[in-house]
Design an enzyme around this catalytic site. Structure first.
Site, mmCIF file in Angstrom:
data_model
loop_
_atom_site.group_PDB
_atom_site.id
_atom_site.type_symbol
_atom_site.label_atom_id
_atom_site.label_comp_id
_atom_site.label_asym_id
_atom_site.label_seq_id
_atom_site.Cartn_x
_atom_site.Cartn_y
_atom_site.Cartn_z
ATOM 1 N N LYS A 33 2.127 -1.790 14.753
ATOM 2 C CA LYS A 33 2.323 -1.385 16.451
ATOM 3 C C LYS A 33 3.548 -2.413 16.990
ATOM 4 O O LYS A 33 3.631 -3.280 16.847
ATOM 5 C CB LYS A 33 0.626 -1.892 17.373
ATOM 6 C CG LYS A 33 0.154 -1.035 16.365
ATOM 7 C CD LYS A 33 -1.460 -0.583 17.554
ATOM 8 C CE LYS A 33 -2.443 0.192 17.244
ATOM 9 N NZ LYS A 33 -3.798 0.464 17.771
ATOM 10 N N ASP B 196 -0.205 -9.979 6.671
ATOM 11 C CA ASP B 196 -0.589 -8.846 7.911
ATOM 12 C C ASP B 196 0.650 -7.576 9.002
ATOM 13 O O ASP B 196 1.370 -8.681 9.043
ATOM 14 C CB ASP B 196 -1.723 -8.971 9.406
ATOM 15 C CG ASP B 196 -1.964 -7.982 10.391
ATOM 16 O OD1 ASP B 196 -1.008 -6.991 9.976
ATOM 17 O OD2 ASP B 196 -3.358 -8.386 10.612
ATOM 18 N N ASP C 68 3.051 -4.711 0.011
ATOM 19 C CA ASP C 68 2.347 -3.220 -0.073
ATOM 20 C C ASP C 68 3.161 -2.259 0.652
ATOM 21 O O ASP C 68 3.180 -1.069 0.792
ATOM 22 C CB ASP C 68 1.310 -2.903 -0.756
ATOM 23 C CG ASP C 68 0.394 -2.952 0.396
ATOM 24 O OD1 ASP C 68 0.151 -3.744 1.429
ATOM 25 O OD2 ASP C 68 -0.119 -1.717 0.258
ATOM 26 N N GLU D 235 2.713 -22.374 0.626
ATOM 27 C CA GLU D 235 2.566 -20.476 1.561
ATOM 28 C C GLU D 235 1.370 -20.400 2.847
ATOM 29 O O GLU D 235 0.830 -20.669 2.949
ATOM 30 C CB GLU D 235 0.719 -19.712 -0.255
ATOM 31 C CG GLU D 235 0.634 -18.576 0.137
ATOM 32 C CD GLU D 235 -0.275 -17.910 -0.488
ATOM 33 O OE1 GLU D 235 -0.545 -16.886 -0.864
ATOM 34 O OE2 GLU D 235 -0.755 -19.089 -1.587
ATOM 35 N N GLU E 291 -4.461 -11.880 -5.350
ATOM 36 C CA GLU E 291 -5.309 -10.869 -5.802
ATOM 37 C C GLU E 291 -4.817 -8.922 -4.788
ATOM 38 O O GLU E 291 -5.731 -7.786 -5.450
ATOM 39 C CB GLU E 291 -6.683 -11.211 -4.672
ATOM 40 C CG GLU E 291 -7.676 -12.413 -5.432
ATOM 41 C CD GLU E 291 -6.446 -14.104 -4.865
ATOM 42 O OE1 GLU E 291 -7.490 -14.874 -5.078
ATOM 43 O OE2 GLU E 291 -5.791 -13.860 -3.965
ATOM 44 N N GLU F 244 -1.802 -8.246 -4.236
ATOM 45 C CA GLU F 244 -1.691 -7.647 -5.190
ATOM 46 C C GLU F 244 -1.749 -6.830 -6.253
ATOM 47 O O GLU F 244 -1.601 -5.826 -6.807
ATOM 48 C CB GLU F 244 -0.443 -8.366 -5.926
ATOM 49 C CG GLU F 244 0.734 -8.390 -6.966
ATOM 50 C CD GLU F 244 1.809 -8.720 -7.205
ATOM 51 O OE1 GLU F 244 2.637 -8.801 -7.529
ATOM 52 O OE2 GLU F 244 1.646 -10.454 -6.301
#
Length: 212
Positions: free
Chosen positions: A122, A118, A154, A44, A192, A194
Site C-alpha cells: 500500500k 515485507d 518474489d 542480514e 525458506e 525462496e
C-alpha cells in the site's frame, strides 16, 4: 500464517548466548573484537529461521555474518540452524533495528542482505519498505566504500520499486536478475521462503547494488 508464540523463547536465547548477542548495541564499532578477527562483516536484516545466514556462514568461513530478527518465536529456529552448522563466524541479534547506525559504526559493514522483506504494497506504507530512501541512508552510513547491498524477493512490485529507489539515490546497479533460478547459481543460498515460492513456480528476483 501467524507465528505460534513460544513462551520459552526468552530463556532459550539466553541459554545460547554464544550465538545470540544479548546486548548488541554495546558493540558498535567493535564487532571485529566480538568475532576475534578482522574479516569482513555481512548482515542480514530479517533473518527469519536462519537457513540463509547459516548456509552463507558455511560457504564463506572467511566472512563474519550477523543475522537480525525481531520475532523471538522465529529467531529460535535460526539459533538451531546456526548450532547445527557448527560455524563460529555467525551471530544473531534479536532486536528491532530501527536505525542500524545504532548497532554498527561508519564503514563497519561490508555487505547487507535483504531477503524476502515485507513488500508493504500500500502506498501509505511506502516508508516501511526496506528500500525506502531513509533505509538506504542507513545502509550507506554503515557500509564500507566498496560494500554491497543484495536484494532478493518474489514480489515484482517491490523489486521494481527498489530499482527505482536505488537509481534515485544514485546507487550503482551491479546485477539485475529477473529469474534467479532459471539458470541455477551454485553459490546462491536459498531462504525458506525462496524454496517455497520457487517450488510453486514463482520467479525469484535478485539485484546487487552499491553506493559507489
Amino acid at each position: 500464517m501467524r507465528t505460534r508464540h513460544k513462551p520459552w523463547a526468552d530463556d532459550y536465547l539466553k541459554e545460547n548466548n554464544q550465538i545470540v548477542e544479548l546486548d548488541p548495541f554495546q558493540h558498535k564499532n567493535s564487532w571485529a573484537e566480538v568475532f576475534g578477527n578482522d574479516n569482513p562483516i555481512h548482515i542480514e536484516i530479517g533473518t527469519g529461521k536462519g537457513q540463509f545466514i547459516a548456509g552463507m556462514a558455511r560457504q564463506h568461513p572467511d566472512i563474519n555474518f550477523i543475522g537480525i530478527e525481531l520475532v523471538k518465536s522465529i529467531i529460535v529456529s535460526a539459533v538451531d540452524k546456526v548450532k547445527d552448522s557448527g560455524q563460529d563466524n555467525v551471530l544473531l541479534i534479536n532486536e528491532d533495528a530501527k536505525d542500524l547506525r545504532e548497532l554498527f559504526g561508519e564503514n563497519e559493514v561490508s555487505g547487507v542482505y535483504l531477503n524476502f522483506s515485507d513488500p508493504w504494497p500500500k502506498t501509505r506504507h511506502e516508508k516501511r519498505r526496506l528500500t525506502f530512501h531513509t533505509f538506504l541512508e542507513q545502509y550507506k552510513g554503515i557500509l564500507k566504500e566498496d560494500g554491497e547491498l543484495t536484494l532478493k524477493t518474489d514480489n515484482r512490485g517491490l523489486f521494481e520499486y527498489s530499482l527505482v529507489s536505488f537509481s534515485q539515490y544514485g546507487m550503482k546497479l551491479k546485477e539485475v536478475n529477473l529469474d534467479l533460478h532459471k539458470e541455477e547459481d551454485p553459490l546462491n543460498i536459498k531462504t525458506e521462503y525462496e524454496e517455497k515460492f520457487s517450488e510453486k513456480g514463482f520467479p525469484i528476483y535478485r539485484c546487487k547494488t552499491s553506493f559507489s
